[in-house]
Design a protein around this motif. Structure first.
Motif, short mmCIF file in Angstrom:
data_model
loop_
_atom_site.label_atom_id
_atom_site.label_comp_id
_atom_site.label_asym_id
_atom_site.label_seq_id
_atom_site.Cartn_x
_atom_site.Cartn_y
_atom_site.Cartn_z
N GLU A 67 0.32 1.66 3.36
CA GLU A 67 1.24 2.02 2.45
C GLU A 67 1.57 1.01 1.56
O GLU A 67 1.79 1.16 0.40
CB GLU A 67 2.45 2.58 3.23
CG GLU A 67 3.66 2.86 2.02
CD GLU A 67 5.01 3.11 3.19
OE1 GLU A 67 6.21 3.02 2.52
OE2 GLU A 67 4.92 3.40 4.39
N TYR A 71 0.98 0.69 -2.58
CA TYR A 71 2.13 0.71 -3.43
C TYR A 71 1.70 -0.59 -4.37
O TYR A 71 2.14 -0.47 -5.81
CB TYR A 71 3.31 0.41 -2.85
CG TYR A 71 4.49 -0.04 -3.72
CD1 TYR A 71 5.30 1.25 -4.40
CD2 TYR A 71 4.95 -1.36 -4.09
CE1 TYR A 71 6.42 0.91 -5.27
CE2 TYR A 71 6.02 -1.35 -5.02
CZ TYR A 71 6.82 -0.49 -5.32
OH TYR A 71 7.79 -0.64 -6.43
N ARG A 74 -0.83 0.69 -7.36
CA ARG A 74 -0.03 1.46 -8.35
C ARG A 74 0.70 0.43 -9.10
O ARG A 74 0.83 0.78 -10.38
CB ARG A 74 0.72 2.56 -7.52
CG ARG A 74 -0.07 3.72 -6.59
CD ARG A 74 0.80 4.61 -6.51
NE ARG A 74 2.09 4.35 -5.70
CZ ARG A 74 2.28 4.51 -4.31
NH1 ARG A 74 1.38 4.79 -3.68
NH2 ARG A 74 3.35 3.99 -3.75
N SER A 75 1.28 -0.68 -8.58
CA SER A 75 2.05 -1.57 -9.57
C SER A 75 1.27 -2.39 -10.04
O SER A 75 1.67 -3.45 -10.74
CB SER A 75 3.03 -2.14 -8.52
OG SER A 75 3.90 -1.02 -7.96
N LYS A 131 10.81 -2.88 -3.22
CA LYS A 131 10.73 -1.82 -4.07
C LYS A 131 11.63 -1.47 -5.09
O LYS A 131 11.61 -1.43 -6.23
CB LYS A 131 9.95 -0.37 -3.32
CG LYS A 131 8.94 -0.58 -2.50
CD LYS A 131 8.39 0.79 -2.04
CE LYS A 131 9.42 1.28 -1.10
NZ LYS A 131 9.02 2.81 -0.36
#
Length: 443
Positions: A67, A71, A74-75, A131
């Motif tokens: 996970e 993330y 994606r960032s 996040k």
């Protein structure tokens, strides 16, 4: 040159701060690596407790390495794996690194729970904080601990004091307990229908109060919530006439769990969905038992710190659609390593299995609640199944289909008879044959 200086000069290219220990030999490198690994794990794990942060239980399994890596990809953060951590090349919270290799690979994220710490700018917190900061970087809400050029954190104003919760009036609990003892109907309902003893009711502080609803005033059972300091922070009221009329009083009060004040120094606890179930478990087994604040969908983050003292948790949810759906996410939130799930299935004297909807039903039927708790099992991995798990699930679906029924439709009764209602996550596609007129050749 000392070992530390020698190691730091071996770092080249994109390896950044990762030391190349092969040249030092095993007698020097291995103890140094073990010491550094212990230091990183300790520093990153404790980061979440060193500044205001979203609370994350040390037992939590909500975050995984996959996970975290998904993330970061994606960032568009370049990262790599390093033992128990995921290391990010450029910390998004630091001031500009100036292209210097020594300023890279300073942000460590623990892959077991997502706690992060940058050893350059000292930004730290939980995975939720990370996040949140990333998503708010372009807005005014973004803020991190400022760092001076010397590397020391700048002084920051103290965090504002939390808004005090609204507390019930002093003496509310004793007054409600007195009302309950004076009500013959309420006591008969609790002792004869629910099979709860007066001693159990006294220990948990169950009371009786009168509240106004839209339909008029109702006498309600009250289930008090106490914090760690034995202060009543709120109570849950449930009308005697119907379960549909419930309320948390006072509005805007604090969060806790019913029965928490009865646990004492216990390290094991049973968490049930309802208040009657918690009292039933304690009465039948003597074990510490508490209930969720507000039913199957309620495990707010505010109550998680109250559960940190328990090293073993037995989760006993109602055997219905809502309860079964909540089990996997609650287990991850509480920690898979310390949480076992009570199935509610027991075997009678004739060797036949019997399933109870909840703990209070089992108590009223005279079942062995201790044996049911001892038979609890950890929640299985969501991607690993065995035949025993499928067999039990199939048996329960065949024997008790109504307990797993979804929401009924008012306009499609025949479809409901086939599908047994609509459940979350299911997709139903209805099609029909297209009508075509006969061709001239067929006529």
């Amino acid at each position: 040159m000392c070992i530390r200086d020698r190691v730091s000069t071996q770092s080249t290219g994109d390896q950044g701060a990762e030391p190349m220990l092969g040249t030092l030999g095993p007698r020097v490198a291995r103890p140094w690596m073990r010491a550094m690994r212990r230091y990183l794990c300790s520093a990153v794990s404790s980061a979440v407790h060193q500044q205001p942060s979203t609370f994350v239980s040390r037992y939590s399994n909500l975050t995984s390495r996959q996970e975290i890596e998904d993330y970061l990809e994606r960032s568009s953060f370049q990262h790599k794996r390093a033992n128990e951590h995921v290391v990010v090349k450029e910390c998004p919270f630091c001031h500009p690194i100036g292209g210097k290799i020594d300023n890279m690979w300073k942000l460590y994220i623990l892959n077991t729970n997502g706690c992060f710490k940058c050893f350059r700018c000292q930004s730290q917190g939980s995975w939720y904080d990370f996040k949140s900061k990333i998503q708010s970087r372009k807005g005014s809400a973004f803020s991190v601990t400022p760092v001076l050029q010397s590397g020391k954190p700048a002084s920051t104003p103290a965090a504002p004091a939390p808004i005090p919760a609204v507390l019930p009036a002093p003496g509310t609990s004793q007054e409600q307990i007195a009302h309950l003892r004076q009500s013959t109907d309420a006591m008969e309902y609790l002792t004869k229908q629910r099979k709860l003893t007066s001693e159990t009711l006294d220990k948990y502080g169950v009371g009786l109060t009168k509240l106004n609803f839209d339909s008029g005033p109702e006498w309600c059972l009250s289930f008090p919530w106490f914090d760690g300091n034995e202060t009543m922070v709120r109570y849950k009221a449930r009308a005697l006439s119907t379960k549909a009329k419930m309320r948390l009083v006072p509005k805007g009060g604090g969060w806790s769990m019913f029965g928490l004040n009865t646990t004492g120094d216990a390290t094991e606890v049973v968490i049930t969905e309802g208040e009657f179930d918690a009292m039933a478990v304690h009465q039948a087994t003597g074990m510490a038992a508490i209930s969720l604040p507000n039913g199957a969908g309620s495990l707010p983050v505010e109550v998680l710190p109250l559960l940190e003292k328990f090293t073993k948790i037995y989760l006993w949810m109602d055997h219905d659609a809502a309860g079964l759906e909540s089990v996997p996410k609650f287990v991850k939130k509480l920690g898979m390593g310390r949480t076992s799930v009570v199935s509610g299935v027991t075997t009678d004297t004739k060797g036949k299995q019997k399933l109870y909807k909840d703990a209070n039903d089992a108590l009223r039927d005279g079942a062995d609640l201790r044996a049911m708790i001892e038979a609890a099992r950890p929640e299985p991995h969501d991607q690993i199944l065995d035949f025993g798990m499928l067999r039990n699930e199939l048996y329960q679906n065949l024997m008790y289909p109504d307990r797993l029924a979804g929401r009924r439709s008012n306009s499609l009764p025949k479809l409901d008879a086939i599908l047994k209602g609509h459940r979350r996550g299911e997709l139903t596609i209805m099609t029909c044959l297209l009508y075509t007129s006969p061709s001239p050749r067929d006529s």
